[in-house]
Design a protein around this motif. Structure first.
Motif, PDB file in Angstrom:
ATOM      1  N   GLY A 191       0.760  -1.228  -0.001  1.00  0.00           N
ATOM      2  CA  GLY A 191      -0.027  -0.058   0.038  1.00  0.00           C
ATOM      3  C   GLY A 191       0.831   1.247  -0.006  1.00  0.00           C
ATOM      4  N   ALA A 192       0.178   2.381   0.351  1.00  0.00           N
ATOM      5  CA  ALA A 192       0.812   3.604   0.249  1.00  0.00           C
ATOM      6  C   ALA A 192       0.490   4.464   1.837  1.00  0.00           C
ATOM      7  CB  ALA A 192       0.811   4.382  -0.636  1.00  0.00           C
ATOM      8  N   VAL A 193       1.423   5.294   2.324  1.00  0.00           N
ATOM      9  CA  VAL A 193       1.157   6.171   3.519  1.00  0.00           C
ATOM     10  C   VAL A 193       1.720   7.276   3.012  1.00  0.00           C
ATOM     11  CG1 VAL A 193       1.534   6.415   5.757  1.00  0.00           C
ATOM     12  CG2 VAL A 193       1.223   4.073   4.894  1.00  0.00           C
ATOM     13  N   ALA A 194       1.109   8.529   3.300  1.00  0.00           N
ATOM     14  CA  ALA A 194       1.890  10.210   3.214  1.00  0.00           C
ATOM     15  C   ALA A 194       2.048  10.527   4.350  1.00  0.00           C
ATOM     16  CB  ALA A 194       0.644  10.679   2.151  1.00  0.00           C
ATOM     17  N   VAL A 195       3.150  11.018   4.419  1.00  0.00           N
ATOM     18  CA  VAL A 195       3.459  11.807   5.784  1.00  0.00           C
ATOM     19  C   VAL A 195       3.071  13.374   5.680  1.00  0.00           C
ATOM     20  CG1 VAL A 195       5.350  12.669   7.287  1.00  0.00           C
ATOM     21  CG2 VAL A 195       5.191  10.324   6.530  1.00  0.00           C
ATOM     22  N   VAL A 196       2.391  13.991   6.356  1.00  0.00           N
ATOM     23  CA  VAL A 196       1.595  15.384   6.090  1.00  0.00           C
ATOM     24  C   VAL A 196       1.867  16.428   7.142  1.00  0.00           C
ATOM     25  CG1 VAL A 196      -0.568  16.577   5.251  1.00  0.00           C
ATOM     26  CG2 VAL A 196      -0.211  14.037   4.570  1.00  0.00           C
ATOM     27  N   GLU A 197       2.264  17.630   6.691  1.00  0.00           N
ATOM     28  CA  GLU A 197       2.162  18.677   7.668  1.00  0.00           C
ATOM     29  C   GLU A 197       1.050  19.240   7.460  1.00  0.00           C
ATOM     30  OE1 GLU A 197       5.230  22.263   8.238  1.00  0.00           O
ATOM     31  OE2 GLU A 197       5.006  22.001   6.275  1.00  0.00           O
ATOM     32  N   HIS A 198       0.607  19.868   8.722  1.00  0.00           N
ATOM     33  CA  HIS A 198      -0.463  20.437   9.070  1.00  0.00           C
ATOM     34  C   HIS A 198      -1.684  19.657   8.303  1.00  0.00           C
ATOM     35  CE1 HIS A 198       2.034  23.350  10.421  1.00  0.00           C
ATOM     36  NE2 HIS A 198       2.593  23.995   9.384  1.00  0.00           N
ATOM     37  N   SER A 199      -1.901  18.513   8.763  1.00  0.00           N
ATOM     38  CA  SER A 199      -2.928  17.686   8.090  1.00  0.00           C
ATOM     39  C   SER A 199      -4.182  18.112   8.412  1.00  0.00           C
ATOM     40  CB  SER A 199      -2.704  16.209   8.560  1.00  0.00           C
ATOM     41  OG  SER A 199      -3.673  15.262   8.083  1.00  0.00           O
ATOM     42  N   GLY A 200      -5.144  18.150   7.311  1.00  0.00           N
ATOM     43  CA  GLY A 200      -6.506  18.582   7.890  1.00  0.00           C
ATOM     44  C   GLY A 200      -6.834  19.744   7.415  1.00  0.00           C
ATOM     45  N   SER A 201      -5.821  20.647   7.592  1.00  0.00           N
ATOM     46  CA  SER A 201      -5.919  22.213   7.417  1.00  0.00           C
ATOM     47  C   SER A 201      -5.778  22.871   5.994  1.00  0.00           C
ATOM     48  CB  SER A 201      -4.932  23.255   8.215  1.00  0.00           C
ATOM     49  OG  SER A 201      -3.796  22.851   7.826  1.00  0.00           O
ATOM     50  N   ALA A 202      -6.088  23.824   5.673  1.00  0.00           N
ATOM     51  CA  ALA A 202      -6.193  24.494   4.247  1.00  0.00           C
ATOM     52  C   ALA A 202      -4.715  24.576   3.647  1.00  0.00           C
ATOM     53  CB  ALA A 202      -6.685  25.902   4.293  1.00  0.00           C
ATOM     54  N   ASP A 203      -3.709  24.785   4.578  1.00  0.00           N
ATOM     55  CA  ASP A 203      -2.243  24.989   4.251  1.00  0.00           C
ATOM     56  C   ASP A 203      -1.729  23.470   4.523  1.00  0.00           C
ATOM     57  OD1 ASP A 203      -2.486  24.902   7.018  1.00  0.00           O
ATOM     58  OD2 ASP A 203      -0.801  26.595   7.200  1.00  0.00           O
ATOM     59  N   GLN A 204      -2.413  22.362   4.603  1.00  0.00           N
ATOM     60  CA  GLN A 204      -1.716  21.069   4.455  1.00  0.00           C
ATOM     61  C   GLN A 204      -0.666  20.800   3.406  1.00  0.00           C
ATOM     62  OE1 GLN A 204      -4.273  18.042   4.626  1.00  0.00           O
ATOM     63  NE2 GLN A 204      -4.821  17.862   2.485  1.00  0.00           N
ATOM     64  N   ARG A 205       0.485  20.256   3.726  1.00  0.00           N
ATOM     65  CA  ARG A 205       1.563  19.851   2.477  1.00  0.00           C
ATOM     66  C   ARG A 205       1.848  18.509   2.901  1.00  0.00           C
ATOM     67  NH1 ARG A 205       6.153  24.188   2.412  1.00  0.00           N
ATOM     68  NH2 ARG A 205       6.109  24.017   4.632  1.00  0.00           N
ATOM     69  N   VAL A 206       2.054  17.812   1.493  1.00  0.00           N
ATOM     70  CA  VAL A 206       2.577  16.465   1.724  1.00  0.00           C
ATOM     71  C   VAL A 206       4.193  16.317   1.617  1.00  0.00           C
ATOM     72  CG1 VAL A 206       2.579  14.156   0.544  1.00  0.00           C
ATOM     73  CG2 VAL A 206       0.332  15.499   0.455  1.00  0.00           C
ATOM     74  N   VAL A 207       4.880  15.995   2.541  1.00  0.00           N
ATOM     75  CA  VAL A 207       6.099  15.947   2.899  1.00  0.00           C
ATOM     76  C   VAL A 207       6.773  14.756   2.143  1.00  0.00           C
ATOM     77  CG1 VAL A 207       8.048  15.569   4.376  1.00  0.00           C
ATOM     78  CG2 VAL A 207       6.055  17.222   5.137  1.00  0.00           C
ATOM     79  N   SER A 208       6.025  13.519   2.276  1.00  0.00           N
ATOM     80  CA  SER A 208       6.640  12.410   1.394  1.00  0.00           C
ATOM     81  C   SER A 208       5.546  11.363   1.303  1.00  0.00           C
ATOM     82  CB  SER A 208       7.854  11.621   1.988  1.00  0.00           C
ATOM     83  OG  SER A 208       7.560  11.544   3.614  1.00  0.00           O
ATOM     84  N   VAL A 209       5.673  10.472   0.518  1.00  0.00           N
ATOM     85  CA  VAL A 209       4.753   9.327   0.272  1.00  0.00           C
ATOM     86  C   VAL A 209       5.793   7.955   0.197  1.00  0.00           C
ATOM     87  CG1 VAL A 209       3.067   8.288  -1.222  1.00  0.00           C
ATOM     88  CG2 VAL A 209       3.085  10.729  -0.928  1.00  0.00           C
ATOM     89  N   HIS A 210       5.227   7.231   1.225  1.00  0.00           N
ATOM     90  CA  HIS A 210       6.021   5.850   1.230  1.00  0.00           C
ATOM     91  C   HIS A 210       5.285   4.766   0.783  1.00  0.00           C
ATOM     92  CE1 HIS A 210       8.936   7.815   3.949  1.00  0.00           C
ATOM     93  NE2 HIS A 210       7.884   8.613   4.211  1.00  0.00           N
TER      94      HIS A 210
END
Length: 895
Positions: free
Chosen positions: A713-732
């Motif tokens: 499968g795949a897991v994303a590591v996210v900064e500020h998850s759920g907010s308008a300024d969320q940003r995907v840091v990496s996908v594993h």
């Protein structure tokens, strides 16, 4: 048993001034203040006792030492013969120094690292048990069997003396092993004396002794640290122990264990230096006293007392003890009885063979159980030689003879003969084993003694003028305690010679005994790439107990490095080859341990105190320090804060993450894929679970998380998850692990792991991941290096702007200063030093002609911006005014 006797002159410089008696005997004092000298003095006292006891006036030996000496206070009286005043009185100071050394090693010495001490500690236990068992077998069923304590301990004064005579045949790692073993041996011997050789116990005096110790502890907490109060209480504790039935020498050990021990405190050292400068500027009694007291306070009371009493115990008390106890009448009848006595034979067999077998068996068992490992290059014959020398049981063996055979003079004399014979045989056996080990070295040329390659100022790290006439090279290890102690001697040598000396440091990380040493060496080289080698060198030696990856990042920030670049270089192992070159040069130069010094290109084989190094430098020739960080953190740069923000109810929610986000490509080893063996190892230590899209493995603000490996499968590591300024840091994806350096921190989590596609994940708890790392050190290094590179990526993402340009150009410097004036965090990407910079230029769609380029936190790109353009960017709504990220937008270009 350990007997004090150091190699360093406590006065710093051993040449006293003047033309009087002290100046005339100075050469004798210098020769005695060595391990061989103190052992020689002890041996001379033992020989003198034997000669006296077997001379025509031999009867006077026993008469003298049995002379009663009494102290009376009114109706109270304390009467002992002279031998017991020595054994029960003077030897308290010897045991006090032993206790101080045990306390120091437990708190700030070799025994603080339990894994490093595990092998010699277990060897010490079996080295106590096997000789005792051998002795008991010789005396089974006889009351003399209770004297098994005679054979358990090692006389380290004689051990170190013989090692000094053996010289190069005894490698430095073996000496460290034997010293650590001696500390554990001391603990065991003192415990045996306390438990098995205590007379009838009287509770009231024992309670008074405990009360005295409690009062001493109270003085410590009241910060009363002057001597007279402790002296009075210590004397009271000793008298109470005499009356309690517990052997009074144990009072010295207990008092020592209550004495504070700690490393030099930097703030107090700085305060002492300030007061000394004040005294230099205005010499007066007030400043002199304040400076003296401040210097005393900067060093723990334990170390001060150990330095004060070591010369007295080594050169006065122990020789007097030998003189009082080694005088055995060697008549024909005594020798005939000893030759067939099970006591004598048991003592000899236990010390000579039991110690050897016990230590070797304990060492083999500890290594087989993976409790620790032996230092590289240490051979079995060398270890056997050291184990044989540990059978020299002179001091404490004679001490316990007096306790075990009190009132049984015949058996006591037979035991003393056994101790003397065993000590001689053990010394000869150890010496012979070292000689055999030396002869069995592989054929070929002798160990090199010349520096290979010679010093190259263009490559080597040189402190001082590159063309200075004097050259001192050190091979060192940032985690080696002996290297840490040598820094003071090196600084003193540099102060003496000034610009006439160039000092060169080369790396020799002993990874088998110092697990953090190689990464620390690479950290120094990563700092050197930014022009800060010596600042990092000084800081690492000042903080040898803080060398984890997170600590190294803090050190880098404190000395003002570009931390993202430092972390990326360290994680990618970009300077590993440079460190390995130093290791190869050490092997080519015949280096076998740290620290090793080369003077004018030739290996230095003597002591490495300041006087010895200075003398060696001057012997090979006819013939100001760089600033050092204060280390107190005041005014130092710190790592940017990384963590979650407070929840804002008014902030709009972010749309769900697309399930088909591609995996983040690997960069400098930040996102490696594990092999089958590594996956199987982690699966053995963890548990499997299947997760559905949208579930979170850990969330921003959580108190912590566990090591997690994605199997499918795949897991994303996210900064500020759920907010308008969320940003995907990496996908594993499969075979990649999650996490960052904060996995080993107690700080709240600042990222969120969100499942994108159904995923099977192995979760390994904190304690279990450490076991997995211990089972596969290569996996541990892979993970830690990946975490370092990931931290560099996060630091770049956390910056307000990135400046891409030439690091030394005026334009790049101008942009950095603008960020500092504006309170912005900035990361400089040097296109001439950073291997990733070219790829970044291509991603941004710019060329060298556009440099310097500024990338704002929103992704906006500015080419050669002016200060006015940057000021407008800061204030036109592209930021939220608080240095926080704004919703990501596609890169825009301003020309």
């Amino acid at each position: 048993m350990r007997a004090p006797g150091g190699t360093e002159d406590p006065d710093g410089q051993s040449s006293p001034g003047g033309r009087g008696l002290l100046a005339r005997v100075a050469p004798l004092r210098r020769s005695l203040r060595t391990e061989a000298g103190s052992a020689g003095l002890l041996l001379a006292a033992a020989v003198a006792a034997l000669v006296w006891a077997n001379s025509p006036v031999g009867d006077s030996y026993s008469t003298f030492w049995h002379t009663e000496f009494a102290l009376r206070w009114g109706g109270a009286e304390l009467a002992l013969d002279l031998r017991h005043w020595v054994n029960d009185g003077l030897m308290v100071f010897f045991f006090f120094v032993v206790g101080l050394e045990i306390k120091r090693e437990l708190v700030i010495g070799e025994l603080t690292d339990r894994r490093r001490a595990a092998v010699p500690a277990l060897a010490a236990v079996t080295g106590l048990a096997v000789p005792a068992l051998v002795y008991v077998l010789f005396n089974l069923g006889d009351e003399a069997a209770s004297a098994w304590g005679v054979v358990i301990s090692t006389d380290t004064a004689f051990l170190l003396g013989v090692l000094a005579l053996v010289g190069p045949a005894c490698p430095a790692p073996l000496r460290l092993f034997l010293l650590t073993l001696a500390i554990a041996d001391d603990v065991g011997a003192l415990t045996v004396i306390a438990l098995f050789y205590t007379d009838e116990l009287r509770l009231l005096p024992l309670a008074l002794a405990v009360l005295g110790l409690t009062l001493m502890l109270g003085l410590r907490y009241l910060r009363v640290w002057r001597g007279p109060a402790y002296l009075v209480l210590g004397l009271g504790v000793w008298l109470a122990m005499v009356e309690s039935g517990v052997h009074p020498t144990l009072a010295g050990v207990v008092i020592a264990l209550f004495t504070p021990a700690y490393g030099a405190r930097r703030e107090e050292v700085a305060d002492a230096a300030r007061l000394v400068r004040a005294y230099q500027q205005s010499p007066n009694p007030g400043f002199a006293r304040a400076a003296r007291l401040s210097i005393d306070r900067s060093v723990s009371a334990g170390e001060r007392l150990q330095q004060l009493w070591q010369p007295w115990t080594s050169f006065v008390i122990l020789p007097v003890f030998a003189l009082a106890n080694a005088g055995v009448p060697l008549t024909a009848e005594t020798l005939r009885a000893a030759a067939s006595s099970p006591v004598t034979l048991g003592v000899v067999a236990a010390l000579v063979l039991g110690k050897l077998v016990g230590i070797l068996a304990g060492t083999a068992l500890a290594v087989r159980m993976r409790l620790g490992s032996l230092a590289p290059g240490l051979t079995g014959l060398q270890l056997a030689g050291g184990a044989a020398l540990s059978g020299i049981g002179f001091t404490i063996s004679l001490f316990i003879v007096d306790l075990a055979f009190r009132g049984r003079d015949r058996l006591g004399d037979e035991a003393r003969v056994g101790v003397l014979v065993a000590s001689v045989l053990a010394a000869l056996l150890g010496w012979a084993l070292f000689r055999v080990a030396d002869l069995r070295r592989p054929p070929g040329p002798a160990r090199p003694s010349l520096l290979d390659p010679p010093v190259d100022p263009a490559r080597d790290h040189v402190r001082g003028p590159a063309d200075a006439p004097l050259t001192l090279v050190e091979y060192g290890d940032f985690e080696c305690p002996f290297c840490g102690r040598a820094t003071g001697a090196i600084e003193e040598v540099r102060e003496r010679f000034g610009d006439r000396l160039r000092y060169v440091f080369r790396h020799l990380p002993l990874v088998d005994v110092h697990p953090h040493a190689r990464l620390a060496a690479e950290a120094a080289e990563a700092a050197a790439a930014q022009g800060r080698f010596w600042e990092m060198h000084d800081r690492l030696f000042a903080a040898q107990d803080r060398l984890t990856p997170g600590d190294l990042l803090e050190h880098a920030a404190a000395i003002g490095l570009d931390v993202p670049r430092f972390a990326r270089d360290l994680g990618a192992g970009r300077h590993a080859r440079r460190v390995q070159e130093d290791v190869d040069s050490a092997e080519a130069s015949g280096v076998e341990g740290t620290p090793t010094f080369f003077v004018h290109g030739r290996r230095h084989t003597g002591p490495h105190d300041a006087d010895s190094l200075a003398a060696a430098l001057l012997a090979g020739t006819d013939a100001g320090p760089l600033p050092v960080p204060t280390g107190n953190g005041v005014g130092a740069r710190v790592l940017p804060a990384m963590g979650g923000r407070g929840e804002d109810p008014a902030r709009p929610a972010a749309p769900p993450l697309p399930p088909d986000l591609p995996e983040t490509p690997d960069r400098d080893g930040a996102f490696p894929r594990l092999d089958d063996a590594q996956v199987a190892l982690l699966a053995r230590y963890g548990t499997r679970r299947t997760w559905q899209p949208g579930e979170t493995l850990f969330r921003e603000g959580d108190p912590g998380y566990e090591f997690q490996l994605v199997l499918s499968g795949a897991v994303a590591v996210v900064e500020h998850s759920g907010s308008a300024d969320q940003r995907v840091v990496s996908v594993h994806g499969p075979r990649r692990f999650l996490g960052e350096l904060d996995l080993f921190s107690d700080r709240p989590v600042f990222l969120t792991a969100v499942v994108l596609r159904p995923a099977e994940v192995v979760t390994v708890p904190d304690a279990r991941i450490r076991q997995a790392f211990a089972a596969d050190r290569a996996l541990e290094e892979l993970v830690l290096r990946a975490f370092l590179v990931r931290r560099s990526i996060l630091l770049e993402l956390a910056a307000d702007l990135r400046v891409v340009g030439r690091g030394g150009s005026g334009e790049t410097t101008r942009l950095r200063r603008f960020a500092e004036r504006s309170g912005l965090t900035a990361v400089v990407v040097d296109v001439e030093a950073d291997d990733d910079a070219r790829a970044l230029l291509a991603d941004l769609g710019v060329t060298d002609d556009d440099l310097p380029v500024v990338v704002w936190r929103s992704g906006r790109v500015l080419r050669r911006p002016t200060d006015a353009e940057l000021a407008a960017l800061v204030g036109d709504g592209h930021g939220d005014g608080h240095g926080r990220s704004v919703p990501p937008t596609p890169p825009q270009e301003d020309t």
